[in-house]
Design an enzyme around this catalytic site. Sequence first.
Site, PDB file in Angstrom:
ATOM      1  N   TYR A 252      29.736  10.235 -28.084  1.00 30.22           N
ATOM      2  CA  TYR A 252      29.461   9.562 -26.809  1.00 30.22           C
ATOM      3  C   TYR A 252      29.329   8.052 -26.965  1.00 30.22           C
ATOM      4  O   TYR A 252      28.306   7.474 -26.601  1.00 30.22           O
ATOM      5  CB  TYR A 252      28.185  10.126 -26.168  1.00 30.22           C
ATOM      6  CG  TYR A 252      28.121  11.633 -26.166  1.00 30.22           C
ATOM      7  CD1 TYR A 252      28.962  12.379 -25.332  1.00 30.22           C
ATOM      8  CD2 TYR A 252      27.260  12.322 -27.012  1.00 30.22           C
ATOM      9  CE1 TYR A 252      28.924  13.755 -25.345  1.00 30.22           C
ATOM     10  CE2 TYR A 252      27.225  13.699 -27.030  1.00 30.22           C
ATOM     11  CZ  TYR A 252      28.057  14.417 -26.195  1.00 30.22           C
ATOM     12  OH  TYR A 252      28.020  15.772 -26.218  1.00 30.22           O
ATOM     13  N   TYR A 380      23.121  22.411 -20.257  1.00 29.81           N
ATOM     14  CA  TYR A 380      24.140  21.850 -21.148  1.00 29.81           C
ATOM     15  C   TYR A 380      24.742  23.000 -21.955  1.00 29.81           C
ATOM     16  O   TYR A 380      24.009  23.789 -22.555  1.00 29.81           O
ATOM     17  CB  TYR A 380      23.546  20.804 -22.102  1.00 29.81           C
ATOM     18  CG  TYR A 380      24.604  20.308 -23.079  1.00 29.81           C
ATOM     19  CD1 TYR A 380      25.546  19.369 -22.679  1.00 29.81           C
ATOM     20  CD2 TYR A 380      24.697  20.847 -24.368  1.00 29.81           C
ATOM     21  CE1 TYR A 380      26.547  18.956 -23.545  1.00 29.81           C
ATOM     22  CE2 TYR A 380      25.695  20.439 -25.235  1.00 29.81           C
ATOM     23  CZ  TYR A 380      26.623  19.500 -24.824  1.00 29.81           C
ATOM     24  OH  TYR A 380      27.620  19.103 -25.669  1.00 29.81           O
ATOM     25  N   ASP A 481      23.019  31.373 -23.353  1.00 33.29           N
ATOM     26  CA  ASP A 481      23.465  30.401 -24.343  1.00 33.29           C
ATOM     27  C   ASP A 481      22.250  30.032 -25.202  1.00 33.29           C
ATOM     28  O   ASP A 481      21.419  29.225 -24.795  1.00 33.29           O
ATOM     29  CB  ASP A 481      24.042  29.183 -23.614  1.00 33.29           C
ATOM     30  CG  ASP A 481      24.447  28.065 -24.569  1.00 33.29           C
ATOM     31  OD1 ASP A 481      24.113  28.158 -25.769  1.00 33.29           O
ATOM     32  OD2 ASP A 481      25.073  27.100 -24.107  1.00 33.29           O
ATOM     33  N   LYS A 510      24.689  26.275 -33.657  1.00 29.87           N
ATOM     34  CA  LYS A 510      23.785  25.283 -34.241  1.00 29.87           C
ATOM     35  C   LYS A 510      23.067  25.724 -35.517  1.00 29.87           C
ATOM     36  O   LYS A 510      23.589  25.507 -36.596  1.00 29.87           O
ATOM     37  CB  LYS A 510      22.814  24.783 -33.169  1.00 29.87           C
ATOM     38  CG  LYS A 510      23.533  23.910 -32.142  1.00 29.87           C
ATOM     39  CD  LYS A 510      22.624  22.927 -31.443  1.00 29.87           C
ATOM     40  CE  LYS A 510      23.411  21.826 -30.795  1.00 29.87           C
ATOM     41  NZ  LYS A 510      23.659  21.980 -29.360  1.00 29.87           N
TER      42      LYS A 510
HETATM   43  C1  LIG Z   1      24.928  22.085 -28.674  1.00 30.89           C
HETATM   44  C2  LIG Z   1      25.049  23.080 -27.615  1.00 30.89           C
HETATM   45  C3  LIG Z   1      26.297  23.607 -27.278  1.00 30.89           C
HETATM   46  C4  LIG Z   1      27.592  23.118 -27.883  1.00 30.89           C
HETATM   47  O1  LIG Z   1      27.686  23.400 -29.248  1.00 30.89           O
HETATM   48  P1  LIG Z   1      28.699  22.546 -30.158  1.00 30.89           P
HETATM   49  O2  LIG Z   1      28.600  23.189 -31.491  1.00 30.89           O
HETATM   50  O3  LIG Z   1      28.196  21.142 -30.108  1.00 30.89           O
HETATM   51  O4  LIG Z   1      30.049  22.662 -29.563  1.00 30.89           O
HETATM   52  C5  LIG Z   1      26.335  24.577 -26.304  1.00 30.89           C
HETATM   53  N1  LIG Z   1      25.205  25.012 -25.716  1.00 30.89           N
HETATM   54  C6  LIG Z   1      23.986  24.542 -26.032  1.00 30.89           C
HETATM   55  C7  LIG Z   1      22.773  25.091 -25.380  1.00 30.89           C
HETATM   56  C8  LIG Z   1      23.864  23.542 -26.992  1.00 30.89           C
HETATM   57  O5  LIG Z   1      22.661  23.047 -27.278  1.00 30.89           O
END
Ligand SMILES: *Cc1c(COP(=O)(O)O)cnc(C)c1O
Length: 662
Positions: A252, A380, A481, A510
Site C-alpha cells: 500500500y 477485511y 474467515d 496467516k
Molecule cells: C490477512 C487477511 C486476509 C488475506 O490474507 P493474505 O494472505 O494477505 O492474502 C484475509 N482475511 C483476513 C481476515 C485477513 O486478516
Amino acid sequence: MNGYFITGTDTDVGKTLATAALLRALLDAGRRAVALKPVQTGCPERDGRLVAEDPTVYSRFTEEYFPGGYPEACCRKFVPACSPHLAAEMAGETLDPDELAAGLEALGHGYDTVLVEGAGGCAVPLGNGRTMLDLMQRLDLPVIVVADNRLGVVNHALMTVETLRGHGLDVAGVVMTNATPPTEGDAWLRRDNVKTIAEMSGAPILADIPHLPGAPVAEVTAHAARALDRLPQPRPVDGGLDFDRDHIWHPYTSALEPLPVNKVRSARGTRIVLDDGRELIDGMASWWCAIHGYAHPELTRAARAQLGRMPHVMFGGLTHDPAIGLCRDLLDMAPDGLEHVFLADSGSVSVEAAIKMALQYMQARGQTERTRLFTVRGGYHGDTCGAMSVCDPDNGMHHLFSGLLPKQIFAPVPDCPFHAPFDPECFRETERIFRERSGEIAAIIVEPIVQGAGGMRFYHPEYLRRLRRLADEHDVLLILDEIATGFGRTGKLFACEWGGVTPDILCVGKALTGGTMTLAAVLATGDVARTISADGGVFMHGPTFMGNPLACAVARASLGILRSTDWRAQVHAVEGWLKESFGPCRELPGVADVRVLGAIGVVEMENPVNVPGLQRFFVDHGVWLRPFGRLIYAMPPYIINRPETARLGAAVRDAITARAHL
Ligand SMILES: *Cc1c(COP(=O)(O)O)cnc(C)c1O
C-alpha cells in the site's frame, strides 16, 4: 561487535593456535584486536582462581601488545575438561547464548576486531537444547573454520561449512592447520584435502599453516597473516535502501514517495534485528503470523528437512505426506463437521476459493439466482477481486475497482462490543436484509468476533450465533474467515468457538505456518463437498503451488508446537499484560478507546495517526509496532513476556504523550 567467530571441525584441530596467530597478525597490521572465549572448560584451580589455558597461548603470541598481561578473555570458566553443557551442569549453572553474547560484547568493548574462539565444533551443546550455533547466530559474525589436515578432514570441513550456512551464518573461509604431524609420503593426500575442501565448499582457504614443532610465534604468524588479505570485507550497513526506495513496491505505498522502511538483518524469538544492530521488540508478529516468535527451531528444522527431500511438486495427480499429515491435523483441530480441505497459497486466494465453493454449491443445487455474498461493513478479507468485494466498501478499495467488483450485500458494522451486554437492536438490519433478499444470497462471509485490518473491532459472540441461525433458516452457507483469528490469537483456538458456532466453510492462513511462509487452507463440511461434487461436479480451482510440501511441512510443525505448548495459558497471560500496559492509554488526550482480547491490544485514537512519525518514534524506542488509520495496536508473538509487553505499552503511552501521532 566487529570481528570473526572461530570454530573448529572438531576438537584438537589447532583452533587456539590459529586464533592466537590470527590475533597476532591483526595486531601487527595495526588493528586493536583481541581474542575471547565464551566458555573455557578444563581450567585448573590455582590460588582460588580458575586458570584458562587458551588465553595463555594468546598471551604468548601477543606479549609485546599486552605488556601488563593478557586481558580477561573468558566469559565463563569451568574445572572439568568436558563439553560446556556438562561442565556447566556439574557446576549447577546454565549457559545462555544471550548472556554469553552480552558477556563477549562487554569483554570486547573498545576493540575494533574481536576473535571469538568457540569450544570444539559448531554443534557443541551448551545445555537446554542450545548449541554453540545459537551463540554464533546471536553474535552474527563471519565464521572462520579451522580444520586439521588429517584423514577425515574433508568430511568434517564440508559438514561444518554446510551447517553454518544452513544456520544463516557467513563462512569467511577455512584455515587449514597441520596439528597432526605429517607422515612420510602423505603430502599429496594433504594437498588434495585442501583442494577438495576449497572446491566443494566454495569457501576460500584463508591460510594453510604447516606443522611447526614448538609453534614458533613469528613463523606461525607469518603463515596465518596470509588470511588477512583474503578475509571478506564487512557488509555495508543499510546497503540497498536507495534501490529499495527507487524500485521496490512495499504494501500500500506510492512508487514515487514511499514511506521510509527499516532494513532487517535477522529475527529471532520476539526480536527483530535491524541492519545497524538495533534490536526491536516485536509487537506485530508480522501481521498476525509469527505466533511462536521468529526462527523457532522446530519450524526451521521442519523446513530444512523438507527442503532436503522435496521443496515442491505439483498437486495435480500427485500427493505427499506433508499435505496428508497437515490436512489430517487441521481437521482434527477444527470445529466438528468440517471434513474436506482445500490448500491455497495465501489468505486472499483461500477467500476466493471459499467464495467459489459457495457459488458452485448453489449452482449444484439448482439455485442459480443465489450469486451474492452477504457481509457486514468494517470487514477485511484480502486484496484479490472476490475478497475485495466483501471488504468494507468505504475503507476498502471499492471506489478504485467498482467496475470490476461484484456487488455484494452489506449490513452495518456489528454494533455490539464483545465485552458489553448484547443489544438485539444491532441485528435488526441484518434480519431485514435477509427477509427481503435471501433469494439472492449464496453465503454469509464474516471474520468471527474480531474484525482485523478493517478496524480491529471485537463484536459479541451472540451476533455470530445469530448469523449461524439466519444462515440455517434461509439455507445459505456461512463462511468464516479465520485467517487473522485462527490458531489461538483471541484466546480460543478458533474465534468461532466463542459463539460455539461451526461454519460451513472456514478459511485459515496467516499463522498457519507460524509465520515462516505463505500457506492458507479452506475447510468445508461434508455437505458442501458432496453437493459440489454431485453428478460428477468438480471444484474449479488449482493454484500452481497448491499443497506446497515445504509450506505444509512447516505448517504441520507449527500445529505441533501449538499442541505441545500451553498456548492458551500464554495467550491468557499476554492478555493480562496488554490490559496492564495499554490500559493507562485511556487517560491520554486524543484516545477514543482501548480494548484487549486474547493477544490483541488496540488503542483507537480519535483521528488518523501520523504513521511515519509514530513508526520512527517506536523504532527509536526499541519496539516494532505499525499503526494504521486511527489505530495503534499490538498482536505480539505468544511467547512475549511481561517486561517486553510492558515496553510495548510504555512506547505507545510515551508516543501519545510526546504527540508523535500528530
Ligand atoms: C490477512 C487477511 C486476509 C488475506 O490474507 P493474505 O494472505 O494477505 O492474502 C484475509 N482475511 C483476513 C481476515 C485477513 O486478516
